[in-house]
Scaffold this motif. Structure first.
Motif, PDB file in Angstrom:
ATOM      1  N   LEU A 285     108.890  24.844  85.531  1.00 35.38           N
ATOM      2  CA  LEU A 285     109.186  26.150  86.123  1.00 35.38           C
ATOM      3  C   LEU A 285     110.310  26.825  85.335  1.00 35.38           C
ATOM      4  CD1 LEU A 285     109.082  25.650  90.011  1.00 35.38           C
ATOM      5  CD2 LEU A 285     107.468  26.903  88.570  1.00 35.38           C
ATOM      6  N   PHE A 286     110.029  28.005  84.805  1.00 34.56           N
ATOM      7  CA  PHE A 286     110.989  28.772  84.014  1.00 34.56           C
ATOM      8  C   PHE A 286     111.554  29.873  84.909  1.00 34.56           C
ATOM      9  CE2 PHE A 286     108.593  26.398  81.088  1.00 34.56           C
ATOM     10  CZ  PHE A 286     109.228  26.383  79.851  1.00 34.56           C
ATOM     11  N   VAL A 287     112.535  29.519  85.723  1.00 36.80           N
ATOM     12  CA  VAL A 287     113.032  30.401  86.778  1.00 36.80           C
ATOM     13  C   VAL A 287     114.530  30.602  86.607  1.00 36.80           C
ATOM     14  CG1 VAL A 287     113.301  30.694  89.273  1.00 36.80           C
ATOM     15  CG2 VAL A 287     111.243  29.596  88.354  1.00 36.80           C
ATOM     16  N   GLY A 288     114.968  31.868  86.706  1.00 36.27           N
ATOM     17  CA  GLY A 288     116.400  32.136  86.639  1.00 36.27           C
ATOM     18  C   GLY A 288     116.695  33.532  86.141  1.00 36.27           C
ATOM     19  N   GLY A 289     117.973  33.751  85.841  1.00 40.18           N
ATOM     20  CA  GLY A 289     118.370  34.982  85.185  1.00 40.18           C
ATOM     21  C   GLY A 289     117.910  34.980  83.737  1.00 40.18           C
ATOM     22  N   PRO A 290     118.056  36.114  83.033  1.00 36.15           N
ATOM     23  CA  PRO A 290     117.530  36.213  81.673  1.00 36.15           C
ATOM     24  C   PRO A 290     118.014  35.130  80.718  1.00 36.15           C
ATOM     25  CG  PRO A 290     118.095  38.382  82.494  1.00 36.15           C
ATOM     26  CD  PRO A 290     118.579  37.408  83.524  1.00 36.15           C
ATOM     27  N   GLU A 291     119.309  34.811  80.742  1.00 37.45           N
ATOM     28  CA  GLU A 291     119.810  33.824  79.792  1.00 37.45           C
ATOM     29  C   GLU A 291     119.270  32.429  80.098  1.00 37.45           C
ATOM     30  OE1 GLU A 291     123.966  32.367  77.676  1.00 37.45           O
ATOM     31  OE2 GLU A 291     123.981  34.061  79.070  1.00 37.45           O
ATOM     32  N   THR A 292     119.177  32.080  81.365  1.00 35.04           N
ATOM     33  CA  THR A 292     118.647  30.770  81.746  1.00 35.04           C
ATOM     34  C   THR A 292     117.198  30.615  81.302  1.00 35.04           C
ATOM     35  OG1 THR A 292     120.127  30.589  83.652  1.00 35.04           O
ATOM     36  CG2 THR A 292     118.109  29.283  83.709  1.00 35.04           C
ATOM     37  N   VAL A 293     116.380  31.615  81.567  1.00 35.85           N
ATOM     38  CA  VAL A 293     114.968  31.544  81.191  1.00 35.85           C
ATOM     39  C   VAL A 293     114.817  31.567  79.675  1.00 35.85           C
ATOM     40  CG1 VAL A 293     112.729  32.705  81.348  1.00 35.85           C
ATOM     41  CG2 VAL A 293     114.182  32.521  83.376  1.00 35.85           C
ATOM     42  N   ALA A 294     115.603  32.403  79.009  1.00 34.22           N
ATOM     43  CA  ALA A 294     115.523  32.467  77.547  1.00 34.22           C
ATOM     44  C   ALA A 294     115.869  31.122  76.921  1.00 34.22           C
ATOM     45  CB  ALA A 294     116.452  33.552  77.019  1.00 34.22           C
ATOM     46  N   ARG A 295     116.918  30.475  77.426  1.00 34.96           N
ATOM     47  CA  ARG A 295     117.317  29.178  76.874  1.00 34.96           C
ATOM     48  C   ARG A 295     116.215  28.145  77.066  1.00 34.96           C
ATOM     49  NH1 ARG A 295     118.942  27.303  72.929  1.00 34.96           N
ATOM     50  NH2 ARG A 295     120.731  28.750  72.999  1.00 34.96           N
ATOM     51  N   LYS A 296     115.586  28.136  78.234  1.00 32.21           N
ATOM     52  CA  LYS A 296     114.532  27.154  78.476  1.00 32.21           C
ATOM     53  C   LYS A 296     113.318  27.423  77.586  1.00 32.21           C
ATOM     54  CE  LYS A 296     112.278  24.534  82.108  1.00 32.21           C
ATOM     55  NZ  LYS A 296     112.294  24.169  83.529  1.00 32.21           N
ATOM     56  N   ILE A 297     112.979  28.689  77.387  1.00 31.68           N
ATOM     57  CA  ILE A 297     111.865  29.013  76.486  1.00 31.68           C
ATOM     58  C   ILE A 297     112.201  28.581  75.060  1.00 31.68           C
ATOM     59  CG2 ILE A 297     110.556  30.894  75.418  1.00 31.68           C
ATOM     60  CD1 ILE A 297     110.792  32.409  78.083  1.00 31.68           C
ATOM     61  N   ALA A 298     113.404  28.906  74.594  1.00 29.64           N
ATOM     62  CA  ALA A 298     113.799  28.533  73.234  1.00 29.64           C
ATOM     63  C   ALA A 298     113.773  27.014  73.060  1.00 29.64           C
ATOM     64  CB  ALA A 298     115.186  29.087  72.923  1.00 29.64           C
ATOM     65  N   ASP A 299     114.273  26.282  74.051  1.00 33.91           N
ATOM     66  CA  ASP A 299     114.266  24.824  73.975  1.00 33.91           C
ATOM     67  C   ASP A 299     112.837  24.285  73.927  1.00 33.91           C
ATOM     68  OD1 ASP A 299     117.021  24.817  74.024  1.00 33.91           O
ATOM     69  OD2 ASP A 299     117.174  24.238  76.155  1.00 33.91           O
ATOM     70  N   THR A 300     111.939  24.883  74.707  1.00 34.94           N
ATOM     71  CA  THR A 300     110.546  24.441  74.730  1.00 34.94           C
ATOM     72  C   THR A 300     109.854  24.724  73.408  1.00 34.94           C
ATOM     73  OG1 THR A 300     110.408  24.758  77.129  1.00 34.94           O
ATOM     74  CG2 THR A 300     108.330  24.725  75.915  1.00 34.94           C
ATOM     75  N   VAL A 301     110.097  25.911  72.860  1.00 27.31           N
ATOM     76  CA  VAL A 301     109.516  26.261  71.555  1.00 27.31           C
ATOM     77  C   VAL A 301     109.947  25.257  70.492  1.00 27.31           C
ATOM     78  CG1 VAL A 301     109.555  27.990  69.709  1.00 27.31           C
ATOM     79  CG2 VAL A 301     109.243  28.706  72.085  1.00 27.31           C
ATOM     80  N   GLN A 302     111.228  24.908  70.498  1.00 27.78           N
ATOM     81  CA  GLN A 302     111.733  23.955  69.509  1.00 27.78           C
ATOM     82  C   GLN A 302     111.210  22.543  69.768  1.00 27.78           C
ATOM     83  OE1 GLN A 302     115.982  24.875  69.994  1.00 27.78           O
ATOM     84  NE2 GLN A 302     115.997  25.676  67.900  1.00 27.78           N
ATOM     85  N   ALA A 303     111.149  22.122  71.024  1.00 32.22           N
ATOM     86  CA  ALA A 303     110.707  20.768  71.344  1.00 32.22           C
ATOM     87  C   ALA A 303     109.239  20.542  70.991  1.00 32.22           C
ATOM     88  CB  ALA A 303     110.933  20.482  72.827  1.00 32.22           C
ATOM     89  N   LEU A 304     108.417  21.571  71.174  1.00 30.83           N
ATOM     90  CA  LEU A 304     106.988  21.436  70.941  1.00 30.83           C
ATOM     91  C   LEU A 304     106.552  21.919  69.565  1.00 30.83           C
ATOM     92  CD1 LEU A 304     105.546  22.591  74.400  1.00 30.83           C
ATOM     93  CD2 LEU A 304     105.969  20.265  73.597  1.00 30.83           C
ATOM     94  N   GLY A 305     107.372  22.762  68.931  1.00 30.46           N
ATOM     95  CA  GLY A 305     106.974  23.340  67.658  1.00 30.46           C
ATOM     96  C   GLY A 305     105.830  24.323  67.807  1.00 30.46           C
ATOM     97  N   ILE A 306     105.915  25.169  68.838  1.00 32.92           N
ATOM     98  CA  ILE A 306     104.825  26.106  69.130  1.00 32.92           C
ATOM     99  C   ILE A 306     105.113  27.496  68.577  1.00 32.92           C
ATOM    100  CG2 ILE A 306     103.966  24.860  71.138  1.00 32.92           C
ATOM    101  CD1 ILE A 306     105.587  26.717  72.923  1.00 32.92           C
ATOM    102  N   ASP A 307     104.065  28.309  68.538  1.00 34.02           N
ATOM    103  CA  ASP A 307     104.134  29.646  67.958  1.00 34.02           C
ATOM    104  C   ASP A 307     104.079  30.744  69.015  1.00 34.02           C
ATOM    105  OD1 ASP A 307     103.548  28.643  65.054  1.00 34.02           O
ATOM    106  OD2 ASP A 307     101.926  27.829  66.285  1.00 34.02           O
TER     107      ASP A 307
END
Length: 343
Positions: A285-307
């Motif tokens: 679940l990607f839930v929160g204010g903008p910075e919280t959600v952005a950080r989780k998305i960035a971490d996921t992109v890096q962890a998975l190596g997705i585009d």
């Protein structure tokens, strides 16, 4: 890193009006069009509409809603999340999306899948016993259609085709943008590689990083098949508000209502607040204010190596006004923050 695509998905959940009563399906569809228009205005790359055939989701014909969005937008890509190919006709699916592609000046995209709901099978007269065969053969036919030329094909689910042209073709010699939505089975991942189609992972529970082996399997399969590397994306539920507290409070009750309703059909226990909080902190679940959600998305992109990452922003009966605010924050705050974090 190549250009990261950041999109939004919705199933057109039936939402609550200002008085708390559920809106009509017709009003929800009109609201989804407004949401798509706003997503275009605030810089979102893609909007995907999920196909469902049940009373808690309003979108059963995504292409119709996408065409309405296309008429009022200029840049956002328009697609599905997902199209249930198993219970549809591949030729008609191609024709609907090639028509949408023409109307939108090349912005159409289809994400093909089996879907996690099966209501379409009895509705359209398909036996569940043919679940695997229907998807396998229809995907094979659809892949042949993507060549954008006459098709010769034979299988067991329909009469054969011999040098058959399908209209309208995709304009300008391009190919329709298509990918395969996968819930997390190795066989489905390998199948996407075999057809040379991009992979879209549905990460709807648990830590996103656990999907890394599927990304690696996909790239390995492409290499072994002698194919060029193709994009991999992920779709996860979430919600953005001005603060972490507002996001959690606005989402919890509607999300729990949706989760418990579906869970009752599938034998899941009711969801407690502790499970909801765990999925935000450690899960999908990607839930929160903008910075919280952005950080989780960035971490996921890096962890998975997705585009690509698509946030499924609809989650039960969240009011339309709150969904609009979520979209606004995602486009104007979250997307720039993610790009900055990954720069």
């Amino acid at each position: 890193m190549p250009h990261l695509e950041l999109g939004l998905d919705t199933f057109g959940d039936v939402t609550a009006g200002p008085d708390g009563a559920l809106l009509s399906h017709a009003q929800v569809l009109r609201d989804v069009v407004e949401q798509g228009v706003l997503a275009d205005q605030v810089g979102v790359d893609f909007i995907g509409l999920g196909e469902h055939h049940r009373d808690d989701f309003a979108i059963s014909a995504p292409e119709m809603v996408l065409a309405a969005i296309a008429a009022r937008t200029t840049r956002i890509r328009l697609g599905t999340a997902v199209t249930v190919l198993s219970s549809d006709d591949p030729i008609r699916v191609f024709q609907r999306f090639s028509t949408l592609d023409a109307l939108s000046n090349g912005r159409a995209e289809v994400i093909l899948g089996r879907g996690s709901f099966t209501e379409s099978f009895p509705l359209f007269g398909f036996p569940m016993s043919d679940y695997e065969r229907l998807f396998s053969e229809k995907l094979d036919l659809f892949a042949a259609l993507l060549a954008n030329g006459p098709v010769t094909w034979e299988g067991s689910i329909r009469p054969p085709l011999k040098n058959q042209s399908v209209f309208p073709p995709i304009e300008g010699g391009r190919h329709l943008r298509a990918s395969i939505g996968v819930g997390g089975t190795p066989e489905s991942v390998v199948r996407a590689a075999q057809y040379g189609l991009p992979l879209m992972l549905a990460i709807i529970g648990g830590a996103p990083a656990r999907f890394r082996p599927y990304v690696e399997l996909y790239h390995r399969a492409l290499s072994q098949l002698g194919r060029e590397q193709l994009p991999v994306g992920a779709h996860s539920p979430g919600f953005v508000a001005d603060t972490d507290e507002e996001a959690r409070e606005q989402m919890f009750a509607p999300y729990k209502g949706m989760r418990d309703r579906i869970g009752a059909e599938r034998g899941w226990p009711p969801m407690g607040r502790d499970e909801f909080e765990r999925e935000i902190t450690h899960g999908a679940l990607f839930v929160g204010g903008p910075e919280t959600v952005a950080r989780k998305i960035a971490d996921t992109v890096q962890a998975l190596g997705i585009d690509r990452f698509d946030l499924k922003y609809s989650a039960g009966a969240i009011p339309h006004a709150q969904l609009l605010r979520c979209i606004e924050l995602y486009g104007t705050k979250v997307i720039p923050l993610v790009r900055e974090m990954l720069a």
